[in-house]
Design an enzyme around this catalytic site. Structure first.
Site, PDB file in Angstrom:
ATOM      1  N   THR A 181       0.828  -1.210   0.000  1.00 39.25           N
ATOM      2  CA  THR A 181       0.000   0.000   0.000  1.00 39.25           C
ATOM      3  C   THR A 181       0.862   1.260   0.000  1.00 39.25           C
ATOM      4  O   THR A 181       1.989   1.241   0.511  1.00 39.25           O
ATOM      5  CB  THR A 181      -0.906  -0.001   1.261  1.00 39.25           C
ATOM      6  OG1 THR A 181      -1.450   1.303   1.458  1.00 39.25           O
ATOM      7  CG2 THR A 181      -0.144  -0.376   2.524  1.00 39.25           C
ATOM      8  N   ASP A 182       0.303   2.341  -0.522  1.00 40.85           N
ATOM      9  CA  ASP A 182       1.013   3.631  -0.472  1.00 40.85           C
ATOM     10  C   ASP A 182       1.182   4.115   0.977  1.00 40.85           C
ATOM     11  O   ASP A 182       2.011   4.979   1.258  1.00 40.85           O
ATOM     12  CB  ASP A 182       0.286   4.697  -1.312  1.00 40.85           C
ATOM     13  CG  ASP A 182      -1.153   4.984  -0.891  1.00 40.85           C
ATOM     14  OD1 ASP A 182      -1.662   4.331   0.048  1.00 40.85           O
ATOM     15  OD2 ASP A 182      -1.788   5.855  -1.518  1.00 40.85           O
ATOM     16  N   GLU A 183       0.384   3.538   1.904  1.00 43.23           N
ATOM     17  CA  GLU A 183       0.434   4.020   3.287  1.00 43.23           C
ATOM     18  C   GLU A 183       1.776   3.722   3.955  1.00 43.23           C
ATOM     19  O   GLU A 183       2.106   4.326   4.977  1.00 43.23           O
ATOM     20  CB  GLU A 183      -0.743   3.440   4.090  1.00 43.23           C
ATOM     21  CG  GLU A 183      -2.057   3.821   3.443  1.00 43.23           C
ATOM     22  CD  GLU A 183      -3.292   3.541   4.274  1.00 43.23           C
ATOM     23  OE1 GLU A 183      -3.207   3.528   5.506  1.00 43.23           O
ATOM     24  OE2 GLU A 183      -4.361   3.348   3.664  1.00 43.23           O
ATOM     25  N   TYR A 209      -1.719  -0.328  11.104  1.00 46.05           N
ATOM     26  CA  TYR A 209      -1.905  -1.009   9.816  1.00 46.05           C
ATOM     27  C   TYR A 209      -0.707  -0.794   8.903  1.00 46.05           C
ATOM     28  O   TYR A 209      -0.087  -1.752   8.427  1.00 46.05           O
ATOM     29  CB  TYR A 209      -3.199  -0.515   9.138  1.00 46.05           C
ATOM     30  CG  TYR A 209      -3.274  -0.839   7.644  1.00 46.05           C
ATOM     31  CD1 TYR A 209      -3.331  -2.162   7.203  1.00 46.05           C
ATOM     32  CD2 TYR A 209      -3.285   0.177   6.680  1.00 46.05           C
ATOM     33  CE1 TYR A 209      -3.388  -2.459   5.841  1.00 46.05           C
ATOM     34  CE2 TYR A 209      -3.342  -0.119   5.328  1.00 46.05           C
ATOM     35  CZ  TYR A 209      -3.396  -1.441   4.908  1.00 46.05           C
ATOM     36  OH  TYR A 209      -3.443  -1.730   3.562  1.00 46.05           O
ATOM     37  N   LYS A 216       2.095  -3.409   7.345  1.00 43.19           N
ATOM     38  CA  LYS A 216       2.325  -3.624   5.905  1.00 43.19           C
ATOM     39  C   LYS A 216       3.790  -3.343   5.561  1.00 43.19           C
ATOM     40  O   LYS A 216       4.397  -4.052   4.765  1.00 43.19           O
ATOM     41  CB  LYS A 216       1.402  -2.727   5.070  1.00 43.19           C
ATOM     42  CG  LYS A 216      -0.071  -3.085   5.122  1.00 43.19           C
ATOM     43  CD  LYS A 216      -0.400  -4.464   4.564  1.00 43.19           C
ATOM     44  CE  LYS A 216      -0.220  -4.561   3.077  1.00 43.19           C
ATOM     45  NZ  LYS A 216      -0.671  -5.899   2.559  1.00 43.19           N
TER      46      LYS A 216
HETATM   47  P1  NAD Z   1     -10.065  -6.986   2.389  1.00 45.75           P
HETATM   48  O1  NAD Z   1     -10.028  -6.637   3.839  1.00 45.75           O
HETATM   49  O2  NAD Z   1     -11.296  -6.739   1.602  1.00 45.75           O
HETATM   50  O3  NAD Z   1      -9.707  -8.542   2.209  1.00 45.75           O
HETATM   51  C1  NAD Z   1      -8.674  -9.171   2.892  1.00 45.75           C
HETATM   52  C2  NAD Z   1      -8.820 -10.679   2.669  1.00 45.75           C
HETATM   53  O4  NAD Z   1      -7.740 -11.357   3.331  1.00 45.75           O
HETATM   54  C3  NAD Z   1     -10.121 -11.261   3.221  1.00 45.75           C
HETATM   55  O5  NAD Z   1     -10.694 -12.149   2.288  1.00 45.75           O
HETATM   56  C4  NAD Z   1      -9.669 -12.029   4.465  1.00 45.75           C
HETATM   57  O6  NAD Z   1     -10.492 -13.131   4.779  1.00 45.75           O
HETATM   58  C5  NAD Z   1      -8.277 -12.457   4.057  1.00 45.75           C
HETATM   59  N1  NAD Z   1      -7.378 -12.708   5.198  1.00 45.75           N
HETATM   60  C6  NAD Z   1      -7.169 -11.885   6.271  1.00 45.75           C
HETATM   61  N2  NAD Z   1      -6.295 -12.476   7.112  1.00 45.75           N
HETATM   62  C7  NAD Z   1      -5.949 -13.669   6.556  1.00 45.75           C
HETATM   63  C8  NAD Z   1      -5.070 -14.723   6.946  1.00 45.75           C
HETATM   64  N3  NAD Z   1      -4.398 -14.658   8.091  1.00 45.75           N
HETATM   65  N4  NAD Z   1      -4.935 -15.786   6.121  1.00 45.75           N
HETATM   66  C9  NAD Z   1      -5.618 -15.847   4.955  1.00 45.75           C
HETATM   67  N5  NAD Z   1      -6.488 -14.899   4.553  1.00 45.75           N
HETATM   68  C10 NAD Z   1      -6.635 -13.830   5.342  1.00 45.75           C
HETATM   69  O7  NAD Z   1      -8.807  -6.259   1.762  1.00 45.75           O
HETATM   70  P2  NAD Z   1      -8.592  -5.514   0.358  1.00 45.75           P
HETATM   71  O8  NAD Z   1      -9.069  -4.129   0.478  1.00 45.75           O
HETATM   72  O9  NAD Z   1      -9.090  -6.392  -0.738  1.00 45.75           O
HETATM   73  O10 NAD Z   1      -7.000  -5.462   0.338  1.00 45.75           O
HETATM   74  C11 NAD Z   1      -6.245  -6.538  -0.229  1.00 45.75           C
HETATM   75  C12 NAD Z   1      -4.771  -6.216  -0.134  1.00 45.75           C
HETATM   76  O11 NAD Z   1      -4.496  -4.997  -0.811  1.00 45.75           O
HETATM   77  C13 NAD Z   1      -4.263  -6.020   1.297  1.00 45.75           C
HETATM   78  O12 NAD Z   1      -2.984  -6.602   1.394  1.00 45.75           O
HETATM   79  C14 NAD Z   1      -4.186  -4.516   1.466  1.00 45.75           C
HETATM   80  O13 NAD Z   1      -3.186  -4.139   2.397  1.00 45.75           O
HETATM   81  C15 NAD Z   1      -3.819  -4.096   0.058  1.00 45.75           C
HETATM   82  N6  NAD Z   1      -4.253  -2.720  -0.312  1.00 45.75           N
HETATM   83  C16 NAD Z   1      -5.564  -2.368  -0.195  1.00 45.75           C
HETATM   84  C17 NAD Z   1      -5.955  -1.080  -0.585  1.00 45.75           C
HETATM   85  C18 NAD Z   1      -7.403  -0.631  -0.513  1.00 45.75           C
HETATM   86  O14 NAD Z   1      -7.680   0.539  -0.783  1.00 45.75           O
HETATM   87  N7  NAD Z   1      -8.356  -1.492  -0.180  1.00 45.75           N
HETATM   88  C19 NAD Z   1      -5.013  -0.185  -1.074  1.00 45.75           C
HETATM   89  C20 NAD Z   1      -3.671  -0.590  -1.177  1.00 45.75           C
HETATM   90  C21 NAD Z   1      -3.313  -1.882  -0.796  1.00 45.75           C
HETATM   91  P1  TYD Z   2     -10.441   4.555   4.578  1.00 46.94           P
HETATM   92  O1  TYD Z   2     -11.415   4.170   3.540  1.00 46.94           O
HETATM   93  O2  TYD Z   2     -10.546   3.939   5.944  1.00 46.94           O
HETATM   94  O3  TYD Z   2      -8.985   4.328   3.945  1.00 46.94           O
HETATM   95  P2  TYD Z   2      -7.523   4.742   4.504  1.00 46.94           P
HETATM   96  O4  TYD Z   2      -7.646   5.254   5.881  1.00 46.94           O
HETATM   97  O5  TYD Z   2      -6.790   3.430   4.451  1.00 46.94           O
HETATM   98  O6  TYD Z   2      -7.013   5.757   3.522  1.00 46.94           O
HETATM   99  O7  TYD Z   2     -10.496   6.138   4.773  1.00 46.94           O
HETATM  100  C1  TYD Z   2     -10.279   7.025   3.681  1.00 46.94           C
HETATM  101  C2  TYD Z   2     -10.334   8.426   4.225  1.00 46.94           C
HETATM  102  O8  TYD Z   2     -11.655   8.707   4.703  1.00 46.94           O
HETATM  103  C3  TYD Z   2      -9.415   8.655   5.426  1.00 46.94           C
HETATM  104  O9  TYD Z   2      -8.857   9.973   5.335  1.00 46.94           O
HETATM  105  C4  TYD Z   2     -10.333   8.588   6.620  1.00 46.94           C
HETATM  106  C5  TYD Z   2     -11.651   9.105   6.071  1.00 46.94           C
HETATM  107  N1  TYD Z   2     -12.865   8.544   6.710  1.00 46.94           N
HETATM  108  C6  TYD Z   2     -13.839   9.399   7.259  1.00 46.94           C
HETATM  109  O10 TYD Z   2     -13.722  10.635   7.203  1.00 46.94           O
HETATM  110  N2  TYD Z   2     -14.926   8.832   7.850  1.00 46.94           N
HETATM  111  C7  TYD Z   2     -15.110   7.480   7.938  1.00 46.94           C
HETATM  112  O11 TYD Z   2     -16.133   7.043   8.523  1.00 46.94           O
HETATM  113  C8  TYD Z   2     -14.110   6.628   7.368  1.00 46.94           C
HETATM  114  C9  TYD Z   2     -14.262   5.132   7.461  1.00 46.94           C
HETATM  115  C10 TYD Z   2     -13.012   7.205   6.756  1.00 46.94           C
END
Ligand code: NAD
Ligand code: TYD
Length: 333
Positions: free
Chosen positions: A125-127, A149, A153
């Site tokens: 992630t960019d985070e 988090y 990561k």
């Molecule tokens: P999500 O929370 O929707 O899904 C995570 C999945 O991982 C779920 O199906 C869960 O059951 C599974 N999981 C969790 N712990 C596990 C374990 N110990 N063993 C096996 N499976 C397990 O997440 P997402 O939003 O689809 O993100 C997927 C990946 O992309 C993550 O690694 C996250 O850090 C990365 N990512 C997400 C975003 C975003 O905006 N959602 C952005 C950048 C990177």
């Molecule tokens: P989120 O979707 O949790 O992603 P991330 O924190 O990983 O970037 O949140 C996106 C942005 O929205 C973040 O700046 C926090 C804000 N946010 C709110 O203002 N209210 C909310 O209820 C949530 C869940 C997020």
């Protein structure tokens, strides 16, 4: 390729599974997922129709279970989406984040080493770079994560790079910006606000609402990840972002406008602890692989919000979960 997709029952992993099955019809795709609160078998309903798809429930921290699935399906490569992913949950209880995102990643790397697999793509992630006031992070910038988090990561990324340096493993890392699209768990900003608005509930906007994220539509992200897996140079890191930096206020007004809901639904609430101000990614390196985002932000947001409007059966049961009930009480929304 005989591919293991960990965390494939979640949001991005399930879209990537669908894309791989479509784009690479001769591949075997095995999803390995613990099915935590975020894993949802319904996300794989399309994939299940394909004979080249298999599902195995299991934990990436469980070495024996990982070895078994790799052996059984003669896995060649792994894409690791499995993670605890929600910043607010990591602030409430960080422990599972360190376990899955650091130790789980290391367990998978051990399997790559033991079975001499061809490729391991870590989804990051960019985070991990932390917050940036202006400009955009490059892959060579130092890691400065600020939430439990993002620190977890970053720990996963460092394990991957150490296994490259020490054992020469065939690894790649993709760092994506904030994704949005259908099937995202309704605890994250866009699905939470879209579904709250549909239910006539308030939208809890943290702080001044001016925190900024670089949004990428999930299909564009998955296409970028596919390009990294197919064409990326081993040992390298690639940023995948949409180039759509928007404040949370802009996102909120956008959702309300699409749903024809009043701005009075917005509720300003106290800020998230340690809230990162701004994320942005430079994606020049990923573009050298022939990838670029295809969706405009406006069209992708419209499409996403319409999906939540049209699929209440997917998200309504999730909103009665323990964490979201606690969240509603905390912010009185
Ligand atoms: P999500 O929370 O929707 O899904 C995570 C999945 O991982 C779920 O199906 C869960 O059951 C599974 N999981 C969790 N712990 C596990 C374990 N110990 N063993 C096996 N499976 C397990 O997440 P997402 O939003 O689809 O993100 C997927 C990946 O992309 C993550 O690694 C996250 O850090 C990365 N990512 C997400 C975003 C975003 O905006 N959602 C952005 C950048 C990177
Ligand atoms: P989120 O979707 O949790 O992603 P991330 O924190 O990983 O970037 O949140 C996106 C942005 O929205 C973040 O700046 C926090 C804000 N946010 C709110 O203002 N209210 C909310 O209820 C949530 C869940 C997020």
């Amino acid at each position: 390729m005989r591919l293991l997709i960990t965390g494939g029952a979640g949001f991005i992993g399930s879209h990537f599974t669908d894309m791989r099955l479509k784009r690479h019809p001769r591949d075997l795709v095995v999803v390995f997922d613990k099915l935590t609160y975020a894993g949802n078998p319904a996300n794989l309903s399309q994939a299940k129709k394909n004979p080249n798809f298999k599902f195995v429930q299991g934990d990436i921290c469980d070495r024996a279970a990982v070895d078994r699935v790799v052996k059984k399906y003669r896995i060649e490569s792994v894409v690791n989406f499995a993670a605890e992913t929600h910043v607010d949950r990591s602030i409430l209880s960080p422990e599972d984040f360190a376990k899955t995102d650091v130790l789980g990643t290391q367990t998978l790397l051990e399997a790559v080493r033991k079975f001499k697999l061809r490729k391991f793509l870590q989804i990051s992630t960019d985070e991990v770079y932390g917050s940036i006031e202006r400009g955009a992070f490059k892959e060579t910038d130092p890691l400065k994560p600020s939430s439990p988090y993002s620190a977890s990561k970053a720990g996963g990324d460092l394990q991957v790079l150490a296994y490259r340096h020490t054992y020469g493993l065939p690894v790649l890392i993709a760092r994506s910006s904030n994704n949005f699209g259908p099937r995202q768990y309704p605890e994250k900003l866009i699905p939470l606000f879209a579904t709250n608005a549909l239910e006539g509930k308030s939208l809890p906007l943290y702080g001044d609402g001016l925190n900024t994220r670089d949004w990428v539509y999930v299909e564009d992200n998955c296409a970028g990840l596919d390009a990294v897996l197919e064409k990326g140079a081993l040992g390298e890191v690639y940023n995948i972002g949409g180039g759509n930096t928007r404040t949370n206020r802009e996102i909120t007004y956008g959702i309300l406008k699409i749903l024809h809901k009043p701005e009075s639904l917005i509720k300003r609430v106290s800020d998230r602890l340690g809230h990162d101000r701004r994320y942005a990614l430079a994606t020049t390196k990923a573009r050298t692989l022939g990838w670029k985002p295809q969706w405009t932000f406006a069209k992708a947001l419209q499409h996403t919000v319409a999906w939540y409007r049209d699929n209440p059966a997917w998200w309504q049961p999730l909103k009665s979960g323990e964490y979201l009930q606690y969240y509603r009480k905390q912010y009185k929304v």
